[in-house]
Every structure is written in structure tokens, then in C-alpha cells.
Design an enzyme around this catalytic site. Structure first.
Site, short mmCIF file in Angstrom:
data_model
loop_
_atom_site.label_atom_id
_atom_site.label_comp_id
_atom_site.label_asym_id
_atom_site.label_seq_id
_atom_site.Cartn_x
_atom_site.Cartn_y
_atom_site.Cartn_z
CG ASP A 21 41.96 50.55 42.80
OD1 ASP A 21 41.74 50.29 41.59
OD2 ASP A 21 43.06 50.28 43.35
CD1 TRP A 26 33.09 42.92 43.29
CD2 TRP A 26 32.38 43.07 41.15
NE1 TRP A 26 31.74 42.67 43.28
CE2 TRP A 26 31.27 42.75 41.99
CE3 TRP A 26 32.15 43.21 39.79
CZ2 TRP A 26 29.99 42.57 41.49
CZ3 TRP A 26 30.88 43.03 39.29
CH2 TRP A 26 29.81 42.71 40.13
NE ARG A 34 40.61 45.59 33.69
CZ ARG A 34 41.08 45.94 34.88
NH1 ARG A 34 41.52 45.01 35.70
NH2 ARG A 34 41.13 47.20 35.26
CG ASN A 69 43.03 54.98 34.91
OD1 ASN A 69 42.21 55.51 35.67
ND2 ASN A 69 43.88 54.06 35.36
NE ARG A 72 43.43 50.96 34.06
CZ ARG A 72 42.66 50.67 35.10
NH1 ARG A 72 41.44 50.21 34.90
NH2 ARG A 72 43.09 50.85 36.32
C1 IPE Z 1 43.42 54.91 40.55
O1 IPE Z 1 43.30 53.56 40.35
C2 IPE Z 1 42.63 55.64 39.50
C3 IPE Z 1 41.18 55.57 39.65
C4 IPE Z 1 40.55 54.98 40.61
C5 IPE Z 1 40.43 56.22 38.62
P1 IPE Z 1 44.36 52.73 39.49
O2 IPE Z 1 43.88 51.32 39.51
O3 IPE Z 1 44.52 53.35 38.17
O4 IPE Z 1 45.69 52.92 40.33
P2 IPE Z 1 46.97 52.00 40.43
O5 IPE Z 1 47.39 51.67 39.02
O6 IPE Z 1 46.57 50.78 41.18
O7 IPE Z 1 47.96 52.83 41.17
C1 IPE Z 2 39.03 51.38 39.25
O1 IPE Z 2 39.07 50.00 39.09
C2 IPE Z 2 38.39 52.08 38.08
C3 IPE Z 2 39.33 52.76 37.20
C4 IPE Z 2 40.61 52.91 37.42
C5 IPE Z 2 38.79 53.30 35.97
P1 IPE Z 2 40.26 49.29 38.32
O2 IPE Z 2 39.92 49.23 36.87
O3 IPE Z 2 41.54 49.96 38.63
O4 IPE Z 2 40.21 47.84 38.94
P2 IPE Z 2 41.45 46.98 39.43
O5 IPE Z 2 42.21 47.83 40.38
O6 IPE Z 2 42.23 46.61 38.22
O7 IPE Z 2 40.82 45.81 40.11
MG MG Z 3 42.96 49.70 40.06
#
Ligand code: IPE
Ligand code: IPE
Ligand code: MG
Length: 241
Positions: A21, A26, A34, A69, A72
Site C-alpha cells: 500500500d 508516494w 499516481r 479497486n 477507482r
Molecule cells: C489494499 O489497498 C489493496 C491492495 C494493496 C491491492 P487499498 O489502498 O485498496 O486499501 P484501502 O482502500 O486503504 O483500505
Molecule cells: C497500493 O497503492 C496499490 C493498489 C491498491 C493497486 P495505492 O494505490 O492504494 O496507494 P495509496 O494508498 O492511495 O497511497
Molecule cells: Mg491504498
């Protein structure tokens, strides 16, 4: 390489699961889109697999894309799928060189056909490899996995192939996507969030949890070693004394 210091080789977790995560944060922290974070996250995957190979970890499950996901923005989902496909194409020779066996769990039929094809190709090509088994969780949700398992159990009971009384925790485990892997011993989540986000809810019943403050693209091999050191300091009791 030398075995990392202060890690006991006789107490290595057999199975490590990682919630990767923080890619988006980052990238944003550097003023970037992103997707740049997801690209950097792919390099962190390579370091993580290597570190597991160094220690002799047998199974590494990486949460790469959850069922949630899909909500998104379309552009981010599309970019992630393109990245996944490119990752599989680029990593195939490295997996062969490093003796990594690729597997995948999740509702894989939801992925674009080109991703499914690359994935199956990689899984086939690496099937006989004997090093780390890297399991990508893709379009994965633990509740969906349980629903799929419950449906299969009901079908078997309905068809008279399984007695209701024979439904035990072991039998349930056998009906999950992870039926052929041991439960995770260690669960690592980066970016400081203290939640499971629908990841391996059944299988992590007794996993030791390590939360790292670092964002996933900053993950180094030393972070994996450090998490294993922390794991080795824990006393696992499994409800006993
Ligand atoms: C969990 O991260 C899913 C993956 C790392 C693929 P998310 O960023 O989707 O989780 P939440 O929304 O913070 O719970
Ligand atoms: C984890 O990073 C990767 C996936 C969930 C695909 P995020 O995309 O959730 O990154 P943050 O949590 O928004 O920073
Ligand atoms: Mg995340």
C-alpha cells in the site's frame, strides 16, 4: 549473498503475505501522477521477491489489486492493467533465472483478456520452478473468495458428494483459492494503515502482523529482513499457553 544477520534460519516464515500500500501517496508526495507510484511499486515487488529468495521463504502472496479497486477511476484501473501486463512480460525471464514459480488468486476472469493470457503464460512457464512461489492476488477479495467457496461446498453437498457434517475448517480451506498453500505466518502492510482491506481474512487467522510506516515504492530488501526479525521476536501461541 551472505545470510542477513540476526535472522535465525530455522524459524523463517514459510508464507509471507504483503498488502502493498501507498503507491499513490508516494507519487503525490513528489508531485507526480499516481501511476508513477504504481510503476515504482513494481520495482519494489522485485526487491521483495529477491529478499524472500535470500531467506528461503517458500510462499509470498502479494495483494496487487482488490475487488474494491475496480471502483477507482477508469484511467487508473486501465493504467494498472497495462502495468500488470508489462510487468508479466518483463519479469518472465527474471522469474526463470531466479527459479520463481508464479501463481495467482482472485477472480482472474475479471482481468482484461491480454492480462489473463500473459498471466497464464507466466504460470505455465514457471510451473516447474522450485524457488519462491510468488502468488499475485488480482481482482482478489476475501469475502468473494469465501462466497465462491461456499457455493462450491453447497453444490457438492447438493450433489451428495459431501456430507454436511464433513464441513470442517480444513474442508473450508480446501475450497478457497489458496487451497494448495499453507496459511500465511507473517502479514506485512506498508504505509501505516492498520486494516486488512478484505485480504486473506480466513487464512490470516493466526498470522503475525507487521505494519511498516514506509510507502510501498520505498520498500527495500532490508524491510523484509527487518519484518522477519520482528516476526522471530514474537511468541506465537495459537490460543494455547
Ligand atoms: C489494499 O489497498 C489493496 C491492495 C494493496 C491491492 P487499498 O489502498 O485498496 O486499501 P484501502 O482502500 O486503504 O483500505
Ligand atoms: C497500493 O497503492 C496499490 C493498489 C491498491 C493497486 P495505492 O494505490 O492504494 O496507494 P495509496 O494508498 O492511495 O497511497
Ligand atoms: Mg491504498
Amino acid at each position: 549473498m551472505d545470510f542477513p544477520p540476526e535472522i535465525r534460519p530455522d524459524a523463517i516464515p514459510r508464507h509471507i503475505a504483503v498488502i502493498m500500500d501507498g503507491n499513490g501517496r508516494w507519487a503525490k508526495s513528489q508531485g507526480w501522477q499516481r501511476i508513477k507510484g504504481h510503476r515504482a511499486g513494481a520495482d519494489a515487488v522485485t526487491r521483495c521477491v529477491e529478499a524472500c529468495g535470500d531467506l528461503g521463504v517458500e510462499f509470498l502472496t502479494l495483494y496487487a489489486f482488490s475487488t474494491e479497486n475496480w471502483q477507482r477511476p477508469k484511467s487508473e484501473v486501465a493504467a494498472l492493467m497495462t502495468l500488470l501486463e508489462r510487468f508479466l512480460i518483463e519479469q518472465r525471464s527474471r522469474m526463470m533465472a531466479d527459479n520463481v514459480r508464479l501463481q495467482a488468486i482472485g477472480r482472474l476472469a475479471d482481468l482484461p483478456q491480454s492480462c489473463q493470457d500473459e498471466l497464464q503464460g507466466c504460470i505455465e512457464a514457471t510451473r516447474e520452478n522450485t524457488g519462491v512461489t510468488m502468488i499475485l492476488a488480482l481482482s482478489y477479495g476475501a469475502r468473494e473468495e469465501m462466497v465462491d467457496g461456499i457455493r462450491r461446498l453447497l453444490r457438492e453437498v447438493g450433489e451428495g458428494r459431501l456430507a454436511e457434517a464433513a464441513i470442517t475448517p480444513e474442508e473450508v480451506s480446501k475450497h478457497l483459492y489458496t487451497w494448495s498453500y499453507p496459511d500465511p505466518d507473517l502479514l506485512i502492510r506498508t504505509s501505516g494503515e492498520m486494516r486488512l482491506s478484505n485480504f486473506l481474512l480466513w487464512q490470516c487467522s493466526y498470522a503475525e502482523i507487521v505494519i511498516l510506516q514506509k510507502l510501498w515504492p520505498d520498500f527495500q530488501k532490508e524491510d523484509l529482513y527487518g519484518s522477519v526479525r520482528e516476526y522471530q521476536r514474537r511468541q506465537r501461541r495459537f490460543g494455547g499457553l
